[in-house]
Scaffold this active site. Structure first.
Site, PDB file in Angstrom:
ATOM      1  N   GLN A 165       2.733  -1.527   9.268  1.00  9.06           N
ATOM      2  CA  GLN A 165       3.581  -2.278   8.328  1.00  9.06           C
ATOM      3  C   GLN A 165       4.967  -1.642   8.242  1.00  9.06           C
ATOM      4  OE1 GLN A 165       2.377  -3.833   4.262  1.00  9.06           O
ATOM      5  NE2 GLN A 165       3.237  -1.874   3.635  1.00  9.06           N
ATOM      6  N   ASP A 224      -1.758   7.847  -6.841  1.00  9.69           N
ATOM      7  CA  ASP A 224      -0.735   8.880  -6.633  1.00  9.69           C
ATOM      8  C   ASP A 224       0.150   8.610  -5.416  1.00  9.69           C
ATOM      9  OD1 ASP A 224      -1.589  10.118  -8.857  1.00  9.69           O
ATOM     10  OD2 ASP A 224      -2.544  11.823  -7.846  1.00  9.69           O
ATOM     11  N   GLY A 225      -0.378   7.867  -4.443  1.00  7.87           N
ATOM     12  CA  GLY A 225       0.441   7.525  -3.273  1.00  7.87           C
ATOM     13  C   GLY A 225       1.649   6.692  -3.685  1.00  7.87           C
ATOM     14  N   HIS A 226       1.431   5.749  -4.608  1.00  2.00           N
ATOM     15  CA  HIS A 226       2.552   4.926  -5.087  1.00  2.00           C
ATOM     16  C   HIS A 226       3.539   5.798  -5.875  1.00  2.00           C
ATOM     17  CE1 HIS A 226      -0.611   1.699  -4.721  1.00  2.00           C
ATOM     18  NE2 HIS A 226       0.392   1.134  -4.091  1.00  2.00           N
ATOM     19  N   ASP A 267       0.249   2.761   5.728  1.00  2.00           N
ATOM     20  CA  ASP A 267       0.266   1.477   6.440  1.00  2.00           C
ATOM     21  C   ASP A 267       1.347   1.583   7.519  1.00  2.00           C
ATOM     22  OD1 ASP A 267      -1.663  -0.111   4.824  1.00  2.00           O
ATOM     23  OD2 ASP A 267      -0.283   0.472   3.243  1.00  2.00           O
ATOM     24  N   GLY A 306       0.455  -3.313  -6.899  1.00  3.46           N
ATOM     25  CA  GLY A 306      -0.202  -2.823  -8.106  1.00  3.46           C
ATOM     26  C   GLY A 306      -1.442  -2.020  -7.789  1.00  3.46           C
ATOM     27  N   ARG A 336      -7.719  -0.002  -2.241  1.00  2.00           N
ATOM     28  CA  ARG A 336      -9.023  -0.547  -1.828  1.00  2.00           C
ATOM     29  C   ARG A 336     -10.128   0.519  -1.824  1.00  2.00           C
ATOM     30  NH1 ARG A 336      -5.636  -4.181   1.580  1.00  2.00           N
ATOM     31  NH2 ARG A 336      -6.196  -6.312   1.025  1.00  2.00           N
TER      32      ARG A 336
END
Ligand code: PAF
Length: 283
Positions: free
Chosen positions: A153, A35-37, A150, A31, A187
């Site tokens: 990840q 814009d990256g999401h 990430d 959540g 963040r």
């Protein structure tokens, strides 16, 4: 569109789509979308008939003392953004739905999950791998989309898919950046105005280092010089490291492709970023 909260309700909807031969793409998120999401959602829409986005701030990937309690949460805003971006279903389970009482099984990844972030975030990759595997199993998605921001990840998820023979394609999506180059991140909301101005220095230094590496500067010289610049620009440098882009192992001397990864701190805010590097004379 209202969020689906339970695995049972999720399966009911997904089963209907499967009967109609729809392929499913998953966009896992915590959540606080930016814009990256939305770029992840766009990539998902290109690859499957239906797009499921998950919204779950996963307690298992926060070490004690990390920012789980203050992690930004805005389900209403996220729902509106995901609806506008064309997501078909939002899965937003509660902690009790994801980790019911008695939950006692975790994934502990090795290999690419060792070092770098793992040295600073205890239990992080186990928490990520466990929830991501659960999301893969719960949705039965054909494709899942992860951002290169990430990068470790992403590599750890690909490694898990390979190692556990999971039948899902992992699609990487390039990092989306602010105008000054700062990688978008939920963040970034923690950054004060003065820190925000300094934050873009991370990408600038990574790009300049990528430039000199591409021109043939020996990696140890380039990394030493860049580390000094990072130390001058930030309060703490957790790491700056040139790694194999597939395994995150040490870069072979004859390699042509590498990934330069870094994590730094500005006050209490931790920034991570990475760039692809092409080394001259490799094979
Ligand atoms: O990248 C994130 O937002 C999280 O680590 C993920 C993949 C959604 C797992 O909680």
């Amino acid at each position: 569109m209202t969020p689906v909260r339970t695995v049972a309700a999720l399966c009911r909807q997904l089963d209907e789509w499967r009967v109609a031969d729809n392929t499913i793409a998953l966009v896992p998120t915590m959540g606080a979308l930016h814009d990256g999401h939305l770029a992840l959602v766009r990539a998902a829409r290109e690859r499957a008939c239906r797009v499921v986005a998950s919204l779950f701030v996963n307690p298992a990937q926060f070490a004690p003392g990390e920012d789980f309690d203050r992690y930004p949460r805005d389900e209403t805003g996220d729902m509106a953004g995901l609806r506008a971006a064309g997501v078909d279903l939002v899965y937003a389970p509660g902690t009790e739905d994801m980790y019911p009482s008695g939950f006692a099984t975790s994934v502990i990844p090795g290999g690419a999950a060792l070092g770098l972030e793992a040295d600073y975030r205890e239990g992080f990759f186990s928490g990520v791998a466990t929830v991501v595997l659960k999301l893969f199993m719960q949705t039965g998605a054909d494709v899942a989309v992860f951002g290169e921001k990430d990068y470790q990840q992403l590599v750890v998820v690909k490694q898990m898919v390979r190692d556990l023979d999971l039948r899902i394609d992992i699609v990487p999506v390039a990092t989306v950046r602010e105008a000054d180059g700062l990688a978008m991140s939920s963040r970034n909301a923690y950054l004060g105005a003065a820190e925000r101005d300094r934050a873009a220095g991370l990408f600038r230094i990574l790009m300049e280092t990528r430039g000199v590496l591409g021109e043939g500067e020996p990696p140890e010289v380039a990394i030493r010089h860049a580390s000094r610049r990072l130390e001058a620009a930030f309060d703490v440098v957790d790491y700056l490291s040139l790694r194999d882009p597939v395994t995150l192992g040490v870069v072979e001397t004859r390699a042509s492709a590498a990934r330069l990864l870094s994590a730094v701190r500005l006050g209490s805010v931790r920034l991570i970023d990475n760039v692809a590097v092409t080394l001259p004379g490799g094979e």
